[in-house]
Design a protein around this motif. Structure first.
Motif, PDB file in Angstrom:
ATOM      1  N   PHE A 269       0.877  -1.180   0.000  1.00  0.00           N
ATOM      2  CA  PHE A 269       0.000   0.000   0.000  1.00  0.00           C
ATOM      3  C   PHE A 269       0.906   1.220   0.000  1.00  0.00           C
ATOM      4  CE2 PHE A 269      -2.589  -3.127   2.442  1.00  0.00           C
ATOM      5  CZ  PHE A 269      -3.630  -3.240   1.545  1.00  0.00           C
TER       6      PHE A 269
ATOM      7  N   VAL B  13       3.172  -4.820   2.878  1.00  0.00           N
ATOM      8  CA  VAL B  13       2.465  -5.475   3.982  1.00  0.00           C
ATOM      9  C   VAL B  13       2.622  -6.998   3.903  1.00  0.00           C
ATOM     10  CG1 VAL B  13       0.227  -5.774   5.102  1.00  0.00           C
ATOM     11  CG2 VAL B  13       0.857  -3.555   4.162  1.00  0.00           C
TER      12      VAL B  13
ATOM     13  N   LYS C 238       0.773 -10.260  15.520  1.00  0.00           N
ATOM     14  CA  LYS C 238       0.493  -9.044  16.308  1.00  0.00           C
ATOM     15  C   LYS C 238      -0.407  -8.101  15.514  1.00  0.00           C
ATOM     16  CE  LYS C 238       4.775  -7.590  17.452  1.00  0.00           C
ATOM     17  NZ  LYS C 238       5.912  -7.067  18.217  1.00  0.00           N
ATOM     18  N   ASN C 239      -0.945  -7.091  16.175  1.00  0.00           N
ATOM     19  CA  ASN C 239      -1.691  -6.040  15.482  1.00  0.00           C
ATOM     20  C   ASN C 239      -0.809  -5.475  14.379  1.00  0.00           C
ATOM     21  OD1 ASN C 239      -2.920  -5.082  18.656  1.00  0.00           O
ATOM     22  ND2 ASN C 239      -4.158  -5.969  17.055  1.00  0.00           N
ATOM     23  N   GLY C 240      -1.393  -5.362  13.195  1.00  0.00           N
ATOM     24  CA  GLY C 240      -0.651  -4.762  12.089  1.00  0.00           C
ATOM     25  C   GLY C 240       0.274  -5.722  11.357  1.00  0.00           C
ATOM     26  N   ALA C 241       0.266  -7.006  11.762  1.00  0.00           N
ATOM     27  CA  ALA C 241       1.169  -7.972  11.104  1.00  0.00           C
ATOM     28  C   ALA C 241       0.779  -8.214   9.652  1.00  0.00           C
ATOM     29  CB  ALA C 241       1.164  -9.296  11.869  1.00  0.00           C
ATOM     30  N   GLY C 242      -0.501  -7.986   9.322  1.00  0.00           N
ATOM     31  CA  GLY C 242      -0.955  -8.185   7.941  1.00  0.00           C
ATOM     32  C   GLY C 242      -2.010  -9.268   7.785  1.00  0.00           C
ATOM     33  N   LYS C 243      -2.629  -9.681   8.893  1.00  0.00           N
ATOM     34  CA  LYS C 243      -3.590 -10.796   8.840  1.00  0.00           C
ATOM     35  C   LYS C 243      -4.793 -10.468   7.955  1.00  0.00           C
ATOM     36  CE  LYS C 243      -4.063 -10.793  13.342  1.00  0.00           C
ATOM     37  NZ  LYS C 243      -3.144  -9.675  13.598  1.00  0.00           N
ATOM     38  N   THR C 244      -5.417  -9.305   8.213  1.00  0.00           N
ATOM     39  CA  THR C 244      -6.591  -8.926   7.414  1.00  0.00           C
ATOM     40  C   THR C 244      -6.200  -8.780   5.947  1.00  0.00           C
ATOM     41  OG1 THR C 244      -7.631  -7.830   9.288  1.00  0.00           O
ATOM     42  CG2 THR C 244      -8.353  -7.126   7.094  1.00  0.00           C
ATOM     43  N   THR C 245      -5.060  -8.168   5.704  1.00  0.00           N
ATOM     44  CA  THR C 245      -4.600  -7.977   4.324  1.00  0.00           C
ATOM     45  C   THR C 245      -4.427  -9.335   3.645  1.00  0.00           C
ATOM     46  OG1 THR C 245      -3.445  -5.997   5.061  1.00  0.00           O
ATOM     47  CG2 THR C 245      -2.813  -6.877   2.910  1.00  0.00           C
TER      48      THR C 245
ATOM     49  N   GLN D  13     -13.700  -8.721   9.578  1.00  0.00           N
ATOM     50  CA  GLN D  13     -13.434  -8.226  10.938  1.00  0.00           C
ATOM     51  C   GLN D  13     -14.522  -7.250  11.367  1.00  0.00           C
ATOM     52  OE1 GLN D  13      -9.606  -6.306  11.267  1.00  0.00           O
ATOM     53  NE2 GLN D  13      -9.382  -7.007  13.372  1.00  0.00           N
TER      54      GLN D  13
ATOM     55  N   GLU E 288     -10.944 -12.662  12.814  1.00  0.00           N
ATOM     56  CA  GLU E 288     -11.254 -12.445  14.241  1.00  0.00           C
ATOM     57  C   GLU E 288     -12.730 -12.649  14.552  1.00  0.00           C
ATOM     58  OE1 GLU E 288      -9.357  -9.335  16.419  1.00  0.00           O
ATOM     59  OE2 GLU E 288      -7.849  -9.103  14.863  1.00  0.00           O
TER      60      GLU E 288
ATOM     61  N   HIS F 235      -6.662 -13.573  18.205  1.00  0.00           N
ATOM     62  CA  HIS F 235      -5.652 -13.241  19.211  1.00  0.00           C
ATOM     63  C   HIS F 235      -5.841 -14.130  20.438  1.00  0.00           C
ATOM     64  CE1 HIS F 235      -4.045  -9.781  17.113  1.00  0.00           C
ATOM     65  NE2 HIS F 235      -5.274  -9.362  16.879  1.00  0.00           N
TER      66      HIS F 235
END
Ligand SMILES: Nc1ncnc2c1ncn2[C@@H]1O[C@H](COP(=O)(O)OP(=O)(O)OP(=O)(O)O)[C@@H](O)[C@H]1O
Length: 291
Positions: A14, A19, A38-45, A84, A156, A189
């Protein structure tokens, strides 16, 4: 058996931020994969790119050998997705959503829908705009399960569920896992849930999949080792498997990945030390792998 998902050097960028950094993985029917990071690791992406929401910057994601961004309506029937943040329409009731979703599904398991509505106490006559976050999440999950997809992707899914609903939902995943023709990928998580239902783990760190494999194999291959020496010493332990080391008096504590049982004796001999090996729970492994 052929993979339902194949990721080949999958990259996503991006603006100037990378990412996903070249992910290679396969998903086979019968697998229940917990995606951790972790938060921001790229899971949703990662989940969204698997689903073809947006184009990769490099490499590719395929679903049943078809590029994710090109999949047909027929293939979409074989997928269930819980985002999410739910995408329910606030001016429609739960029942309206059921009718709408049923109208474009080729297959629909009404007894399952009825059972989950009763168990999860979803107020189906209420406009979703008035439902609580947890009620909306239950409805989103219900809508993703009703057509019994072969590939279920959940971002999640349990974040807003109370402990009872979470248990009931996890039981659904266990039931799905018993069907060897279906696969699940869910990000979470809540590590204890992973131990309850997943048979595979993907660990995402800064856009790299740093572990993918069986849960039991992960637990066997990742250990904490304490070396005890007769006197305070300062040996250099530069084994590639040692990812962390901490010295304290005449002991050194190592965090070791790719552990093999024979390494216990090798360490004892090479460093003339007593060796104690401690197998870790998933939560500790997660913390060690994500400093
Ligand atoms: N559309 C976008 N434009 C710019 N940056 C984005 C976009 N989507 C995601 N990112 C960035 O990509 C990184 C990964 O985000 P992502 O939502 O995939 O992480 P995550 O692992 O799902 O996090 P969380 O556990 O907090 O949900 C973050 O730094 C985020 O800011």
């Amino acid at each position: 058996m052929s993979a339902c998902v194949s990721l080949n050097n999958l990259q996503r960028q991006f603006s100037r931020v990378t990412v996903l950094k070249g992910i290679n993985a396969r998903v086979f029917p019968g697998q229940v994969i917990a995606l951790l990071g972790k938060n921001g690791a790229g899971k949703t992406t990662l989940l969204e790119t698997i689903l073809g929401f947006g184009f990769p910057s490099g490499g590719e994601a395929t679903l049943w050998q078809v590029k994710a961004t090109d999949i047909s309506g027929e293939l979409k029937q074989r997928i269930g997705f819980v985002p999410q943040q739910d995408e329910l329409l606030p001016s429609l009731t739960g029942n309206d959503h059921l009718k709408l979703f049923k109208s474009f599904r080729a297959h629909w398991n009404q007894p399952l829908v009825d059972k989950l509505i009763a168990e999860w106490l979803i107020p189906m006559n209420m406009h979703t705009g008035k439902m609580s976050v947890g009620q909306r999440q239950k409805l989103s999950i219900l809508l993703a399960l009703a057509h019994e997809p072969e590939l279920l992707i959940l971002d999640e899914p349990v974040a807003s569920l109370d402990p009872i609903a979470r248990r009931q939902f996890l039981q659904q995943l266990v039931d799905i896992a018993a069907d060897e023709n279906r696969a699940v990928i869910f990000s979470t998580h809540i590590v204890s849930d992973v131990e309850r239902v997943a048979n595979q783990v993907w660990m995402l760190r800064d856009g790299d999949l740093v572990y993918q494999g069986g849960l039991d194999e992960l637990k066997e291959s990742f250990v904490r080792v304490t070396l005890t020496f007769d006197q305070p010493v300062n040996p250099k332990i530069n084994w590639p498997q040692v990812i962390k080391q901490k010295k304290s008096g005449n002991q050194i504590q190592l965090t070791v990945e790719h552990w093999q049982p024979e390494m216990e004796q090798q360490l004892a001999q090479e460093f003339s030390a007593q060796v104690r090996v401690e197998y870790l729970g998933l939560e500790d492994i997660f913390l060690e792998m994500n400093p």
